[in-house]
Design an enzyme around this catalytic site. Structure first.
Site, PDB file in Angstrom:
ATOM      1  CE  LYS A  78      -4.036   1.817   2.534  1.00  0.00           C
ATOM      2  NZ  LYS A  78      -4.962   1.519   3.644  1.00  0.00           N
ATOM      3  CB  SER A 153      -8.031   3.414   2.505  1.00  0.00           C
ATOM      4  OG  SER A 153      -7.293   2.790   3.552  1.00  0.00           O
ATOM      5  CB  SER A 177      -8.399   0.293   5.425  1.00  0.00           C
ATOM      6  OG  SER A 177      -8.972   1.521   5.795  1.00  0.00           O
TER       7      SER A 177
END
Length: 467
Positions: A78, A153, A177
């Site tokens: 990420k 996310s 997330s």
């Protein structure tokens, strides 16, 4: 293009045995990214020379006799996680040119385990939105239907996995997330207990007990191997701790609570409700002891009561930049910063008090004879990527955070939690089953998830006749 083994562990075994060369495996992943990522926009940074150099270094280690657990497995990380020499932007124009000066311990540990970074995955700006889009890198699309979002996310990680670009991804999970995008795309997302995986080095404020480094993959065994590779505290991080040695129960001896909405109420899409109910029925038939009982949360507990902590954090970190140049921000993030700037100390303390009460409630629930709790990861299916959330769930008008209702309390409870895919006879879109346990039950959660995955992977009579 080289045919990849079925899992990360199978690929690692093939690399260790010499059947697959690490450089060929990395080159194949880079080729898949080059071909399929332009439409998905799941991966925002690649550095083929760096990745191939890592593969060559791994080959030298193998020739010297090392046999790392994740040898040659390509991973994406990420955009919030530091890997030395790689760009890390948090999806923000503020960090468009930032290059990580060091690697987080989780990346160092994965590299020691033989994994190779092949890309950086997209996210919402600062990880504070439930869809994966930002002004710097744009929109990440769902691999089944490009009109939809994978959620957020950690949606770039989930989309890259579901599209088959890589076997493993490393996300973060501060309120679901990693678990919710995993549910929406049909992969596995694991949230370790608060504190058992070191978060830094990284961006200021990234280390906390509620926001954790989160392994993601195609199957529970792969994710468990990734977790074991990154597990461990950092002496320089006061919040981290060693995972206590587990006393694992056989899954059939666990007392498992089935909570249709985790005690939080709210609508659930019929496709989701039916798939979860069918999964629970099959798990009971396989011998698991499942009873219907909800966690008992504090009066007034809801995600909205916790949001002032996020708003205040954004305002503290980025309020000055927002006030100077708001055009550099996602308007949705800017609105949260504005709310944070307007909060009083009493507002923030009230949210912190609610978080503490939720943590205590979770601990009481799991000390009341309940070992694990299961239910839907999200109450809805994936929705159009231009919306912050679905307009309705089960025909009921909802706010833009209703899709996130079932995950955040396990972050504030410091619990271990995972989302695994469940089959559906109604929906073409993936649905996730969430399994959660008390803090430090990580290996028990993974063991139960592995059993559930095997049970639910067996076709039903209806599915066999349809095929």
């Amino acid at each position: 293009m080289m045919q990849q083994p079925a899992s990360a562990l199978a690929l690692a075994q093939a690399v260790r045995s010499g059947y697959v060369d690490a450089s060929d495996g990395v080159a194949a992943a880079l080729a898949r990214i080059a071909t399929d990522n332009p439409v998905l926009n799941a991966i925002v940074t690649v550095d083929p020379d760096r990745s191939l150099a890592e593969a060559a270094a791994l080959t030298r280690r193998l020739r010297a006799g090392e046999r790392p657990a994740l040898a040659g497995v390509p991973i994406v990380i990420k955009d919030a996680i530091w890997a030395e020499g790689w760009r890390a932007t948090q999806g923000s124009r503020l960090y468009a040119d930032f290059v990580a000066p060091a690697s987080s311990l989780s990346i160092d540990r994965l590299r020691r385990a033989g994994a190779i970074v092949v890309g950086v995955a997209n996210m919402s700006e600062f990880g504070c939105k439930g869809v994966t889009s930002n002004p710097l890198h744009g929109v990440t699309r769902h691999p089944i239907d490009f009109r939809l979002t994978p959620g957020g996310s950690s949606g770039g990680c989930a989309s890259a996995l579901a599209a088959g670009l890589v076997p493993l991804a490393l996300g973060t999970d501060g309120g679901g997330s990693a678990r919710r995008p995993a549910a929406h795309t049909g992969v596995v997302g694991f949230k370790p207990s608060g504190g058992v995986v070191a978060h830094g080095p990284g961006f200021p404020g990234s280390a906390s007990l509620t926001s954790v480094i989160a392994p993601m993959g195609h199957c529970v065994a792969d994710v468990a191997a990734m977790f074991e590779a990154i597990l461990g505290p950092d002496p320089s991080e006061a919040l981290t701790c060693t995972l206590p040695a587990p006393v694992l129960k056989p899954s059939e001896q666990l007392t498992i609570a089935y909570a249709r909405t985790f005690g939080l109420g709210g609508p659930v899409d019929p496709d989701v409700a039916e798939a979860i109910e069918a999964a629970v029925t099959r798990l009971r038939a396989a011998g698991l002891q499942i009873i219907e009982v909800d966690p008992l949360w504090p009066a007034g507990a809801c995600e909205a009561a916790l949001m002032p902590m996020q708003w205040a954090g954004l305002a503290q970190s980025h309020g000055a930049a927002w006030q100077t140049d708001p055009d550099r921000f996602d308007p949705y993030i800017g609105a949260q910063i504005e709310r944070g700037l307007g909060l009083s100390a009493r507002d923030v303390l009230a949210a912190q008090g609610m978080a503490s009460a939720i943590m205590q409630s979770a601990a009481r629930f799991f000390h009341s004879g309940i070992d694990m709790v299961i239910g839907p990861t999200s109450p809805c299916l994936a929705w159009p990527h231009g919306q912050l959330g679905p307009d309705t769930i089960a025909g009921v008008a909802v706010d833009d955070r209703a899709h996130a209702a079932f995950t955040p309390f396990f972050n504030h409870g410091l619990c271990a939690a995972i989302s695994i895919p469940v089959p559906s006879e109604r929906s073409r879109l993936p649905i996730g089953l969430q399994i959660a346990g008390p803090r430090f039950s990580d290996r028990q959660v993974l063991a139960l998830a592995h059993v559930a995955e095997a049970v639910l992977a067996t076709p039903t009579a209806h599915q066999r006749s349809a095929s």
